[in-house]
Design a protein around this motif. Structure first.
Motif, PDB file in Angstrom:
ATOM      1  N   ASP A   1      34.927  46.569  36.178  1.00  0.00           N
ATOM      2  CA  ASP A   1      36.090  47.110  36.882  1.00  0.00           C
ATOM      3  C   ASP A   1      36.743  48.173  36.011  1.00  0.00           C
ATOM      4  OD1 ASP A   1      37.650  45.740  34.955  1.00  0.00           O
ATOM      5  OD2 ASP A   1      37.698  43.940  36.210  1.00  0.00           O
ATOM      6  N   ASP A   2      37.845  48.709  36.481  1.00  0.00           N
ATOM      7  CA  ASP A   2      38.512  49.779  35.749  1.00  0.00           C
ATOM      8  C   ASP A   2      39.024  49.322  34.390  1.00  0.00           C
ATOM      9  OD1 ASP A   2      38.008  51.446  37.853  1.00  0.00           O
ATOM     10  OD2 ASP A   2      39.990  51.194  38.779  1.00  0.00           O
ATOM     11  N   ASP A   3      39.320  48.033  34.272  1.00  0.00           N
ATOM     12  CA  ASP A   3      39.886  47.509  33.032  1.00  0.00           C
ATOM     13  C   ASP A   3      38.830  47.130  31.999  1.00  0.00           C
ATOM     14  OD1 ASP A   3      42.457  47.749  34.075  1.00  0.00           O
ATOM     15  OD2 ASP A   3      42.360  45.758  34.999  1.00  0.00           O
ATOM     16  N   GLY A   4      37.593  47.038  32.415  1.00  0.00           N
ATOM     17  CA  GLY A   4      36.538  46.678  31.474  1.00  0.00           C
ATOM     18  C   GLY A   4      35.453  45.836  32.100  1.00  0.00           C
ATOM     19  N   LEU A   5      34.895  44.904  31.333  1.00  0.00           N
ATOM     20  CA  LEU A   5      33.757  44.088  31.751  1.00  0.00           C
ATOM     21  C   LEU A   5      34.069  42.618  31.542  1.00  0.00           C
ATOM     22  CD1 LEU A   5      31.077  45.865  29.502  1.00  0.00           C
ATOM     23  CD2 LEU A   5      31.871  46.653  31.750  1.00  0.00           C
ATOM     24  N   GLU A   6      33.395  41.797  32.329  1.00  0.00           N
ATOM     25  CA  GLU A   6      33.422  40.359  32.090  1.00  0.00           C
ATOM     26  C   GLU A   6      32.018  39.824  32.288  1.00  0.00           C
ATOM     27  OE1 GLU A   6      36.735  37.590  33.330  1.00  0.00           O
ATOM     28  OE2 GLU A   6      35.103  36.821  34.591  1.00  0.00           O
ATOM     29  N   VAL A   7      31.484  39.163  31.250  1.00  0.00           N
ATOM     30  CA  VAL A   7      30.105  38.671  31.257  1.00  0.00           C
ATOM     31  C   VAL A   7      30.121  37.150  31.274  1.00  0.00           C
ATOM     32  CG1 VAL A   7      27.854  38.745  30.116  1.00  0.00           C
ATOM     33  CG2 VAL A   7      29.436  40.667  29.874  1.00  0.00           C
ATOM     34  N   THR A   8      29.334  36.579  32.196  1.00  0.00           N
ATOM     35  CA  THR A   8      29.228  35.123  32.312  1.00  0.00           C
ATOM     36  C   THR A   8      27.772  34.741  32.550  1.00  0.00           C
ATOM     37  OG1 THR A   8      31.449  34.938  33.249  1.00  0.00           O
ATOM     38  CG2 THR A   8      29.959  33.092  33.613  1.00  0.00           C
ATOM     39  N   GLY A   9      27.295  33.743  31.825  1.00  0.00           N
ATOM     40  CA  GLY A   9      25.923  33.274  32.022  1.00  0.00           C
ATOM     41  C   GLY A   9      25.416  32.530  30.806  1.00  0.00           C
ATOM     42  N   GLU A  10      24.113  32.310  30.778  1.00  0.00           N
ATOM     43  CA  GLU A  10      23.491  31.591  29.670  1.00  0.00           C
ATOM     44  C   GLU A  10      22.080  32.119  29.450  1.00  0.00           C
ATOM     45  OE1 GLU A  10      22.399  27.002  28.294  1.00  0.00           O
ATOM     46  OE2 GLU A  10      23.618  27.380  30.090  1.00  0.00           O
ATOM     47  N   LYS A  11      21.758  32.365  28.203  1.00  0.00           N
ATOM     48  CA  LYS A  11      20.438  32.859  27.825  1.00  0.00           C
ATOM     49  C   LYS A  11      19.750  31.829  26.930  1.00  0.00           C
ATOM     50  CE  LYS A  11      20.924  36.977  29.733  1.00  0.00           C
ATOM     51  NZ  LYS A  11      20.014  37.505  30.772  1.00  0.00           N
ATOM     52  N   ASN A  12      18.487  31.596  27.190  1.00  0.00           N
ATOM     53  CA  ASN A  12      17.736  30.581  26.443  1.00  0.00           C
ATOM     54  C   ASN A  12      16.554  31.177  25.694  1.00  0.00           C
ATOM     55  OD1 ASN A  12      19.420  28.582  27.292  1.00  0.00           O
ATOM     56  ND2 ASN A  12      17.820  27.322  28.241  1.00  0.00           N
ATOM     57  N   TRP A  13      16.200  30.539  24.588  1.00  0.00           N
ATOM     58  CA  TRP A  13      15.040  30.892  23.776  1.00  0.00           C
ATOM     59  C   TRP A  13      15.064  32.366  23.372  1.00  0.00           C
ATOM     60  CZ3 TRP A  13      12.801  27.120  21.469  1.00  0.00           C
ATOM     61  CH2 TRP A  13      12.781  25.861  22.075  1.00  0.00           C
ATOM     62  N   ILE A  14      16.145  32.711  22.659  1.00  0.00           N
ATOM     63  CA  ILE A  14      16.360  34.073  22.196  1.00  0.00           C
ATOM     64  C   ILE A  14      16.185  34.120  20.683  1.00  0.00           C
ATOM     65  CG2 ILE A  14      18.009  35.973  22.103  1.00  0.00           C
ATOM     66  CD1 ILE A  14      17.088  35.162  24.953  1.00  0.00           C
ATOM     67  N   ALA A  15      15.303  34.975  20.197  1.00  0.00           N
ATOM     68  CA  ALA A  15      15.155  35.148  18.756  1.00  0.00           C
ATOM     69  C   ALA A  15      16.432  35.760  18.188  1.00  0.00           C
ATOM     70  CB  ALA A  15      13.956  36.038  18.448  1.00  0.00           C
ATOM     71  N   ASN A  16      16.795  35.361  16.991  1.00  0.00           N
ATOM     72  CA  ASN A  16      17.959  35.869  16.253  1.00  0.00           C
ATOM     73  C   ASN A  16      19.300  35.385  16.802  1.00  0.00           C
ATOM     74  OD1 ASN A  16      16.332  37.525  14.475  1.00  0.00           O
ATOM     75  ND2 ASN A  16      16.035  38.877  16.238  1.00  0.00           N
ATOM     76  N   THR A  17      19.281  34.385  17.676  1.00  0.00           N
ATOM     77  CA  THR A  17      20.534  33.892  18.250  1.00  0.00           C
ATOM     78  C   THR A  17      21.516  33.425  17.178  1.00  0.00           C
ATOM     79  OG1 THR A  17      19.538  33.213  20.344  1.00  0.00           O
ATOM     80  CG2 THR A  17      21.553  32.091  19.700  1.00  0.00           C
ATOM     81  N   THR A  18      21.040  32.638  16.240  1.00  0.00           N
ATOM     82  CA  THR A  18      21.957  32.019  15.278  1.00  0.00           C
ATOM     83  C   THR A  18      22.397  32.967  14.168  1.00  0.00           C
ATOM     84  OG1 THR A  18      20.122  31.181  13.926  1.00  0.00           O
ATOM     85  CG2 THR A  18      20.948  29.749  15.710  1.00  0.00           C
ATOM     86  N   THR A  19      21.777  34.142  14.081  1.00  0.00           N
ATOM     87  CA  THR A  19      22.120  35.097  13.026  1.00  0.00           C
ATOM     88  C   THR A  19      22.674  36.399  13.567  1.00  0.00           C
ATOM     89  OG1 THR A  19      19.867  35.997  12.996  1.00  0.00           O
ATOM     90  CG2 THR A  19      20.335  34.168  11.502  1.00  0.00           C
ATOM     91  N   ALA A  20      22.725  36.549  14.879  1.00  0.00           N
ATOM     92  CA  ALA A  20      23.057  37.835  15.487  1.00  0.00           C
ATOM     93  C   ALA A  20      24.508  38.236  15.249  1.00  0.00           C
ATOM     94  CB  ALA A  20      22.774  37.798  16.981  1.00  0.00           C
ATOM     95  N   ALA A  21      24.694  39.516  14.990  1.00  0.00           N
ATOM     96  CA  ALA A  21      26.035  40.111  15.018  1.00  0.00           C
ATOM     97  C   ALA A  21      26.335  40.618  16.424  1.00  0.00           C
ATOM     98  CB  ALA A  21      26.125  41.255  14.014  1.00  0.00           C
ATOM     99  N   PHE A  22      25.262  40.966  17.161  1.00  0.00           N
ATOM    100  CA  PHE A  22      25.406  41.465  18.532  1.00  0.00           C
ATOM    101  C   PHE A  22      24.273  40.907  19.393  1.00  0.00           C
ATOM    102  CE2 PHE A  22      27.305  44.709  15.835  1.00  0.00           C
ATOM    103  CZ  PHE A  22      28.508  44.979  16.481  1.00  0.00           C
ATOM    104  N   PHE A  23      24.607  40.657  20.658  1.00  0.00           N
ATOM    105  CA  PHE A  23      23.619  40.301  21.668  1.00  0.00           C
ATOM    106  C   PHE A  23      23.473  41.471  22.644  1.00  0.00           C
ATOM    107  CE2 PHE A  23      25.157  36.213  20.215  1.00  0.00           C
ATOM    108  CZ  PHE A  23      23.999  35.454  20.119  1.00  0.00           C
TER     109      PHE A  23
END
Length: 393
Positions: A150-172
């Motif tokens: 929307d005009d004010d920005g973004l909103e993200v909702t969900g769940e991702k599984n079996w992602i490499a670097n999940t526990t060390t990530a600075a960004f997804f």
């Protein structure tokens, strides 16, 4: 095409002569001394940091520029250097970032995207590619993770599984839908900071891939400004298709390096294992099994050489699917046969049977073999036409 290690030019031993024990596997390329300071048990995040500090990450790209695309030689050499020193899981962590995450991140033009890319290239930040959805698996058009814009920005909702670097990530890098339905224009990439409110990562229950930082991440109403959109809205899937092709090339290159290393170790084991008045290498059946593995790896190596530029430069998805299917089959064959040749010794901690279990990833990650073979079948006429054309050149 990368300069992959070649067999020695010395004459092969006769059927009754065991080869001299091979030297320890040498690094696949020079200029990677910065990696030697790390222990073999280093995690993917630690390896990534070392690569960045040494300025090695940019070697995977043409002219050292991520936006210019992958350089097949540089990519292969970097992956081989990492594979020769560290675990398969740690190499996975590096591979996904080199081949897919950084090129997608590089499409962002906002300040936050540019800063994230600079941090990743310097090894200060690890990037997680969060495409696989909890409900959809490889069927990305069925994913439920959504982004409301929307005009004010973004909103993200969900769940991702079996992602490499999940526990060390600075960004997804999150692939999310901004519209209902399965149309390919309904998906967009979002750069989500790991420390944003509503982001909850957790490690996957997998000893095999702990070094890759594998895990799952919940995105619960994550609010961000519009500068966190990557690329154009609605171009998420085309962008993914473009860069997953490079990931499949990287996987095939890595498969060649991994198989060569395993065969080198196995030859050394066979030539040093007493059997009767000689060694296991003296057995004709053992030699034939080993030779068949050599042939399979040579075939994969030739296929990579043939398709590397098509994938890296023209982003040929059929060529990429071909490489993915071939790598999965070849790695499985070589690890299975070598596991048998190692016998009981292969079950030691960190032995070939453990590596074999990890290497099953080659037939699953980045698109299961059944899926990519379907993609090759869809292009059967074009593949046959290319075969006919090259037969007359």
């Amino acid at each position: 095409m990368p300069e992959t290690p070649q067999e020695p030019s010395a004459p092969a031993p006769s059927a009754h002569e065991a080869p001299a024990p091979a030297a320890a596997t040498a690094p696949a390329a020079t200029g990677h001394a910065a990696l030697d300071a790390l222990p073999r048990t280093a995690s993917g995040a630690q390896v990534w940091a070392a690569l960045g500090r040494a300025g090695l990450i940019t070697r995977a790209y043409r002219d050292g520029d991520v936006r210019a695309g992958a350089d097949p030689d540089g990519l292969a050499q970097l992956l081989a250097a990492v594979d020769s020193r560290f675990s398969l899981a740690a190499t996975l962590s590096v591979s996904v970032q080199l081949a897919t995450a950084l090129p997608i991140l590089a499409t962002g033009s906002s300040q936050v995207a540019r800063q994230a890319l600079a941090s990743a290239l310097a090894g200060r930040a690890t990037i997680a590619l969060a495409a696989t959805d909890v409900t959809a698996g490889t069927d990305l058009t069925a994913l439920r993770t959504r982004v409301r814009i929307d005009d004010d920005g973004l909103e993200v909702t969900g769940e991702k599984n079996w992602i490499a670097n999940t526990t060390t990530a600075a960004f997804f890098l999150v692939l999310a839908r901004h519209r209902p339905g399965r149309h390919f224009t309904h998906f967009t990439w979002v750069l989500v900071p790991a420390d944003a409110p509503g982001v909850t990562p957790c490690p996957a229950d997998s000893v095999l891939f702990a070094d890759s930082g594998a895990g799952h991440v919940v995105l619960d109403g994550v609010r961000l400004d519009r500068g966190h959109l990557l690329g154009r809205v609605g171009f998420g899937l085309p962008l993914f298709a473009r860069h997953i092709a490079t990931e499949r090339l990287a996987g095939a290159q890595w498969g060649v390096a991994l198989c060569r290393r395993v065969l080198d170790d196995t030859l050394r084991h066979l030539s040093g294992r007493p059997h009767g008045e000689g060694t296991l290498w003296d057995l004709d059946g053992v030699r034939r099994t080993f030779a068949a593995c050599l042939v399979r790896v040579r075939e994969l190596q030739a296929l990579v050489a043939y398709h590397a530029e098509q994938v890296a430069v023209r982003h040929d998805t059929t060529a990429a699917a071909t490489l993915k299917a071939a790598a999965g089959a070849t790695v499985n064959h070589v690890l299975t046969e070598c596991g048998q040749l190692w016998g009981a010794a292969g079950f030691a901690t960190g032995g070939i049977q453990e590596l074999r279990a990890q290497a099953a990833l080659f037939g699953i990650g980045g698109g299961a073999n059944e899926v990519v073979l379907g993609a090759v079948a869809d292009a059967a006429e074009a593949v046959l036409a290319d075969m006919a054309r090259t037969a007359h050149t």
